[in-house]
Design a protein around this motif. Structure first.
Motif, mmCIF file in Angstrom:
data_model
loop_
_atom_site.group_PDB
_atom_site.id
_atom_site.type_symbol
_atom_site.label_atom_id
_atom_site.label_comp_id
_atom_site.label_asym_id
_atom_site.label_seq_id
_atom_site.Cartn_x
_atom_site.Cartn_y
_atom_site.Cartn_z
ATOM 1 N N ARG A 360 -2.444 -1.525 8.104
ATOM 2 C CA ARG A 360 -2.996 -1.568 9.465
ATOM 3 C C ARG A 360 -2.302 -2.673 10.278
ATOM 4 O O ARG A 360 -1.911 -2.460 11.427
ATOM 5 C CB ARG A 360 -4.511 -1.811 9.402
ATOM 6 C CG ARG A 360 -5.232 -1.766 10.723
ATOM 7 C CD ARG A 360 -5.240 -0.371 11.337
ATOM 8 N NE ARG A 360 -6.024 0.625 10.595
ATOM 9 C CZ ARG A 360 -7.333 0.806 10.754
ATOM 10 N NH1 ARG A 360 -8.020 0.004 11.562
ATOM 11 N NH2 ARG A 360 -7.959 1.761 10.101
ATOM 12 N N THR A 363 1.428 -1.862 11.090
ATOM 13 C CA THR A 363 1.603 -0.835 12.130
ATOM 14 C C THR A 363 1.147 -1.348 13.499
ATOM 15 O O THR A 363 1.704 -0.957 14.526
ATOM 16 C CB THR A 363 0.829 0.446 11.769
ATOM 17 O OG1 THR A 363 -0.522 0.095 11.444
ATOM 18 C CG2 THR A 363 1.476 1.158 10.589
ATOM 19 N N ASP A 470 3.126 10.610 3.361
ATOM 20 C CA ASP A 470 1.806 10.108 3.780
ATOM 21 C C ASP A 470 1.824 9.840 5.281
ATOM 22 O O ASP A 470 2.374 8.828 5.740
ATOM 23 C CB ASP A 470 1.494 8.813 3.016
ATOM 24 C CG ASP A 470 0.240 8.131 3.573
ATOM 25 O OD1 ASP A 470 -0.088 7.029 3.096
ATOM 26 O OD2 ASP A 470 -0.393 8.701 4.501
ATOM 27 N N ARG A 472 -0.088 8.625 7.233
ATOM 28 C CA ARG A 472 -0.715 7.387 7.691
ATOM 29 C C ARG A 472 0.063 6.161 7.248
ATOM 30 O O ARG A 472 -0.391 5.035 7.402
ATOM 31 C CB ARG A 472 -2.143 7.300 7.113
ATOM 32 C CG ARG A 472 -3.063 8.409 7.578
ATOM 33 C CD ARG A 472 -4.452 8.186 7.040
ATOM 34 N NE ARG A 472 -4.894 6.828 7.339
ATOM 35 C CZ ARG A 472 -5.951 6.260 6.735
ATOM 36 N NH1 ARG A 472 -6.610 6.921 5.813
ATOM 37 N NH2 ARG A 472 -6.336 5.042 7.046
ATOM 38 N N SER A 473 1.267 6.404 6.704
ATOM 39 C CA SER A 473 2.042 5.278 6.156
ATOM 40 C C SER A 473 2.721 4.470 7.258
ATOM 41 O O SER A 473 2.890 4.947 8.398
ATOM 42 C CB SER A 473 3.117 5.814 5.218
ATOM 43 O OG SER A 473 4.014 6.642 5.963
ATOM 44 N N HIS A 477 4.539 5.714 10.852
ATOM 45 C CA HIS A 477 4.187 5.074 12.131
ATOM 46 C C HIS A 477 5.451 4.600 12.847
ATOM 47 O O HIS A 477 5.607 4.804 14.046
ATOM 48 C CB HIS A 477 3.228 3.907 11.899
ATOM 49 C CG HIS A 477 2.547 3.456 13.156
ATOM 50 N ND1 HIS A 477 1.411 4.071 13.648
ATOM 51 C CD2 HIS A 477 2.884 2.495 14.039
ATOM 52 C CE1 HIS A 477 1.065 3.492 14.783
ATOM 53 N NE2 HIS A 477 1.954 2.523 15.036
ATOM 54 N N ASN A 550 -3.145 3.479 15.135
ATOM 55 C CA ASN A 550 -2.949 3.241 13.693
ATOM 56 C C ASN A 550 -4.276 3.296 12.951
ATOM 57 O O ASN A 550 -4.426 2.741 11.877
ATOM 58 C CB ASN A 550 -2.277 1.887 13.458
ATOM 59 C CG ASN A 550 -3.211 0.740 13.840
ATOM 60 O OD1 ASN A 550 -4.248 0.952 14.496
ATOM 61 N ND2 ASN A 550 -2.851 -0.470 13.433
ATOM 62 N N GLY A 552 -5.470 5.716 11.601
ATOM 63 C CA GLY A 552 -5.455 6.623 10.457
ATOM 64 C C GLY A 552 -6.028 7.976 10.808
ATOM 65 O O GLY A 552 -6.908 8.096 11.654
ATOM 66 N N ALA A 553 -5.539 8.991 10.122
ATOM 67 C CA ALA A 553 -5.908 10.389 10.428
ATOM 68 C C ALA A 553 -7.393 10.588 10.210
ATOM 69 O O ALA A 553 -8.067 11.306 10.941
ATOM 70 C CB ALA A 553 -5.099 11.331 9.534
#
Ligand code: TEU
Length: 578
Positions: A360, A363, A470, A472-473, A477, A550, A552-553
């Motif tokens: 987190r 990003t 991934d 959300r990686s 980002h 950021n 996340g999905a």
């Protein structure tokens, strides 16, 4: 405007070849290793690859001590390997920029070998040779021609017994400074630059290029620097950060090397100590000097008396500094944007949280930086959220700056070893030089041999392979940030306005180009924070589109994440309205 130079919307990726990818199992990265990883760079979407030095070098300072400007060090490969890499980079629509290190050469460069051979050698004046300070014996303490310190500890002058004179080395004693007052030196550098451009490279990152002009006393001697309390040496920087002929030298270099070439070239000058006012002159395109500069104001904000005495960052200091650089180069010139490089500790450990909130915070930091006006530079592994090395022992370090600092601090009783090691853990350049973490296998897929420096044990979880699929990686980002820069002109060319300059927790600013406006929010803390932009802004942006975040999905993004919704720990959001 469509007449903006191509590099205003480009992203540059810095490769430190020694630590990027090893193809022959000797534990040291090389050119074929880089060639084997171009898919990674192309998928990321970067436009330019900047190679740190790969020329022949004794490797006293990681290749920034060059002994032959016209070849490749065998450790990294051959000129044929280089040509193949250049062709492969071009075939993928990317450009390749070389590191130009011409403030100094290696002491093993033939130019210096000749220069030191005798006082009347034709190349004697290619370097800075001076006798001992008047009325003092060569070699006596304090007999050095000036009181300057070297960036790598000790004095900046080395006595050469063969001729009884001292030579200047702002960096290590194996990195003698070239004398740019000498037109023969300048001509030789220009010829070498043309040789590389004729080979097809797309520009240069110019190492400490502002240091090449030194301030001289009327009698031709160099002036002493002020000795700050607690310092062992004088600060020569005041006499070489912005010498009297620097603009003349850069404009001559532009005329002799760069002008007339297709506008595909990129030049970025690394300029420790440069100010906004000076950068306006260096990057004003009508002056024909460089396209942009690396400035060091932000990476000095957490320094105490020295870089080793690290202090916590105050966000308002960062905003003030970036705000000044954004305003100062808004109407003329251009900014570079960076957190990481091979000389800086890794940003997620430095100003983020490399523990619980590593992804987190990494990003968020990337989002805030990349949405500023300027050309972003991504340092190898930054796109993976790689962290500092967290070394515990001095024998784990390789960098001359760190090793010499440790020795000097202990020798002079400046600090206990525990304090010195704590300073190295926080600020050592080796934090950026541990091998890139490609996968969870032994040595992170960097080498099949023994790595020249330890691979970070966290590579089992922090690595490219684990992030490739991934969304959300950190990797994806960065890919989205680069994609946004390539698709939304306001990112590259919009004007910049800082919001909430006095807020110590949240970084907020807008960008505007024509009818498009972006609002960027970044929570620089691990706690939930209200958005400090006031009623008018939250109302005006109530129905704006959330283009990037950021959170996340799985978190509920979209309308529920309107501007007024408080920011979670290390949360970043980019809104757009037209
Ligand atoms: O760095 C110049 C420079 O100023 C850095 O040495 C920085 O100030 C210092 O490392 C942080 O304390 C360039 C190169 O990037 C660096 O790797 C070289 O060591 C140096 O020049 C000499 O070539």
């Amino acid at each position: 405007p469509d007449d903006a130079p191509w590099w205003t919307s480009a992203v540059v990726y810095q490769v430190y070849p020694r630590s990027f990818a090893d193809s022959d199992g000797d534990g040291i990265g090389d050119l074929r290793g880089i060639a084997s990883r171009l898919d990674h760079l192309e998928a990321l979407g970067v436009d330019v690859v900047w190679l740190s030095p790969v020329y022949p070098s004794p490797q006293d300072d990681g290749g920034y001590d060059i002994s032959n400007y016209h070849d490749i060090d065998p450790t990294f490969g051959t000129l044929e390997d280089f040509d193949a890499l250049l062709e492969a980079v071009h075939a993928r629509g990317m450009k390749l920029v070389m590191d130009l290190v011409v403030n100094h050469t290696s002491d093993e460069h033939p130019w210096f070998v000749e220069s030191r051979s005798s006082r009347d050698n034709p190349k004697r004046d290619w370097y800075w040779w001076r006798p001992a300070r008047s009325h003092m014996e060569p070699g006596a303490p304090g007999a050095e021609p000036t009181n300057w310190g070297s960036a790598f500890s000790g004095p900046a002058w080395e006595l050469d017994p063969a001729t009884g004179e001292y030579y200047l080395h702002i960096f290590s004693r194996k990195q003698p400074d070239l004398n740019w007052e000498n037109p023969e030196v300048r001509a030789a550098v220009h010829a070498m630059m043309r040789w590389w451009l004729d080979r097809g490279v797309d520009g240069f990152r110019m190492d400490v290029i502002n240091f090449i002009s030194k301030e001289l006393n009327p009698d031709g001697s160099l002036p002493d620097g002020v000795v700050r309390d607690g310092a062992l040496y004088g600060d020569g920087g005041l006499h070489y950060f912005y010498g009297p002929r620097i603009h003349e030298y850069l404009q001559e270099m532009h005329r002799e090397v760069l002008a007339g070439r297709p506008d595909r070239l990129l030049t970025v000058g690394e300029m420790p100590g440069v100010t906004v006012e000076q950068a306006r002159l260096f990057t004003d395109p009508t002056r024909g000097e460089v396209d942009m500069v690396f400035q060091f104001e932000h990476v000095g904000l957490d320094h105490g008396a020295t870089k080793w005495d690290a202090q916590p960052l105050r966000l308002t200091d960062l905003k003030a500094s970036f705000g000044r650089w954004q305003a100062g180069l808004a109407d003329v010139g251009w900014n570079s944007l960076y957190w990481d490089n091979h000389d800086q500790p890794r940003i997620v450990s430095r100003w983020g949280d490399d523990g619980e909130h590593r992804v987190r915070s990494a990003t968020m930091l990337a989002t805030v930086l990349h949405l500023h006006r300027g050309t972003p530079y991504v340092y190898q592994g930054e796109e993976l959220g790689m962290t500092n090395a967290h070394f515990e022992r001095i024998d784990q370090y390789r960098d001359i700056e760190s090793v010499n600092h440790h020795a000097e601090a202990l020798a002079h009783g400046l600090a206990t070893e525990e304090v010195v090691l704590a300073g190295l853990r926080t600020m050592s350049r080796d934090n950026a030089r541990t091998p890139v973490q490609w996968d969870a296998s032994r040595h992170a897929g960097f080498t099949t041999g023994e790595p020249w420096i330890e691979v970070n044990p966290n590579h089992v979880t922090v690595n490219a392979a684990a992030q490739r699929d991934d969304p959300r990686s950190v990797l994806h980002h960065y890919r989205r940030l680069i994609e946004l820069r390539h698709t939304e002109p306001a990112v590259a060319l919009g004007d910049f306005a800082m919001l909430a300059p006095h807020d110590e927790a949240v970084y907020a600013f807008t960008r505007r180009l024509g009818g498009t406006e972006l609002l960027v929010l970044g929570n620089f803390t691990g706690a939930e924070q209200a958005v400090p932009v006031g009623e008018a802004v939250t109302t005006a942006w109530a129905d704006a589109e959330l283009v990037l975040h950021n959170a996340g999905a799985d978190d509920d993004a979209g309308p529920a994440r309107g501007v007024a919704v408080p920011l979670g720990p290390w949360e970043a959001r980019v809104y757009r309205r037209r």
